[in-house]
Design a protein around this motif. Sequence first.
Motif, PDB file in Angstrom:
ATOM      1  N   ILE A  37       0.838  -1.208   0.000  1.00  0.00           N
ATOM      2  CA  ILE A  37       0.000   0.000   0.000  1.00  0.00           C
ATOM      3  C   ILE A  37       0.874   1.260   0.000  1.00  0.00           C
ATOM      4  N   TYR A  40       1.695   1.734  -3.547  1.00  0.00           N
ATOM      5  CA  TYR A  40       0.558   2.301  -4.287  1.00  0.00           C
ATOM      6  C   TYR A  40       0.492   3.816  -4.054  1.00  0.00           C
ATOM      7  N   GLU A  41       0.682   4.204  -2.791  1.00  0.00           N
ATOM      8  CA  GLU A  41       0.626   5.640  -2.464  1.00  0.00           C
ATOM      9  C   GLU A  41       1.787   6.406  -3.109  1.00  0.00           C
ATOM     10  N   MET A  44       0.776   7.076  -6.558  1.00  0.00           N
ATOM     11  CA  MET A  44      -0.182   8.194  -6.541  1.00  0.00           C
ATOM     12  C   MET A  44       0.551   9.524  -6.375  1.00  0.00           C
TER      13      MET A  44
ATOM     14  N   ARG B 120      -9.377   5.065  -3.624  1.00  0.00           N
ATOM     15  CA  ARG B 120      -8.262   5.923  -4.029  1.00  0.00           C
ATOM     16  C   ARG B 120      -8.396   7.314  -3.399  1.00  0.00           C
ATOM     17  N   LEU B 123      -7.732   7.123   0.314  1.00  0.00           N
ATOM     18  CA  LEU B 123      -6.286   7.018   0.568  1.00  0.00           C
ATOM     19  C   LEU B 123      -5.623   8.386   0.437  1.00  0.00           C
ATOM     20  N   ARG B 124      -6.027   9.101  -0.583  1.00  0.00           N
ATOM     21  CA  ARG B 124      -5.446  10.415  -0.830  1.00  0.00           C
ATOM     22  C   ARG B 124      -5.677  11.351   0.349  1.00  0.00           C
ATOM     23  N   LYS B 126      -6.425  10.310   3.331  1.00  0.00           N
ATOM     24  CA  LYS B 126      -6.029   9.615   4.558  1.00  0.00           C
ATOM     25  C   LYS B 126      -7.114   9.627   5.617  1.00  0.00           C
ATOM     26  N   GLU B 165      -6.353  -3.954   5.005  1.00  0.00           N
ATOM     27  CA  GLU B 165      -5.633  -3.243   3.949  1.00  0.00           C
ATOM     28  C   GLU B 165      -5.479  -1.755   4.293  1.00  0.00           C
ATOM     29  N   PHE B 166      -6.506  -1.181   4.886  1.00  0.00           N
ATOM     30  CA  PHE B 166      -6.522   0.266   5.108  1.00  0.00           C
ATOM     31  C   PHE B 166      -6.292   0.685   6.561  1.00  0.00           C
ATOM     32  N   ARG B 169      -4.124   3.519   7.385  1.00  0.00           N
ATOM     33  CA  ARG B 169      -4.365   4.742   6.611  1.00  0.00           C
ATOM     34  C   ARG B 169      -5.573   5.529   7.112  1.00  0.00           C
TER      35      ARG B 169
END
Lengths: 79, 240
Positions: A37, A40-41, A44, B120, B123-124, B126, B165-166, B169
């Motif tokens: 991950i 991936y970031e 990005m 996405r 994630l950007r 956060k 997975e996250f 984040r």
Amino acid sequence: MELENRVAEIIIDKLGVKPEQVTPEAKFDTDLGADSIDQYELIMGFEDAFGLRIDEEEATKLTTVGKVVEYLKGKGLDQ
Amino acid sequence: MSRTVVITGAARGIGLAIAGKLVDEGWTVAGCDVLAEELQSLAETLGDRFRPFVLDVTDEDSVTETARRIEEETGQVFALVNNAGITRDGLIMRMSMADWDSVLAVNLTGAFMMCRAFSRGMLRHKEGSIVNISSVVALLGAAGQANYASTKAGLLGLTRALAREFAGRNIRVNAIAPGFIETDMTRELPEAVRNDYEDRVPMKRMGAPADIAEAVSFLLSDASTYITGVVLPVDGGLTT
């Protein structure tokens, strides 16, 4: 700023590594400790910084700092 | 500034209750559904903070395009509630591939595509919170619902995988497992079946869509920032 320096700056900022670790041969996973991950970031981050989209197939090949720089140069971003 | 939440299956039943509750709480709600007319009339009753988006969650291109439009119109999407679901009940011997595939497509693949479309952006920024509406049927099983139960159990796997997975984040992923809830679907049941349902619930009554909306509200709020990967039954004690 040179392309190499901009790339290094993004990597240092994202992964919290030391500047001297960011060599062209450095592998994101084993040398710089990035998990999937994180990587991936990073992709990005490059996309945002350089204003392009890197497709998934290309992205999986960008495993070292040098490969990223080469890829971006190939896109004409070292001008 | 108002936070944006995307809700699928927002035009009716539990999805509608969630949308109404979150609009009341000050969220901007991007309400997605295949029912265009119902969505439009909701926009009139719920006001400006309810934004209707006609969407079939089984259509990959349409999910991608709608996600893009939602982010363009409302900015950062903080939360996603995967609520859209259908049933095509029947004994397995009589369950056609179409019955199986259509339920899988809406309930599970649809949720996967929605998570993928918005992760996405989360994630950007956060931050984010995803709530998948599963069912007690995922935990208990139900005769005649091989397809539905499989998708609702599948949502729990999706929830736990994405939670891991996250987790680093600041994006939380949880599931709610509603029990017997008063909706159009359950109102159509024969009285004897309804009574039987109620008898099996330790609290001896069915739940309301509002009960699910309250749980969603909690899992999206800052009151639950250390909660991820859980399955929260809201079922009057049915699964205890």
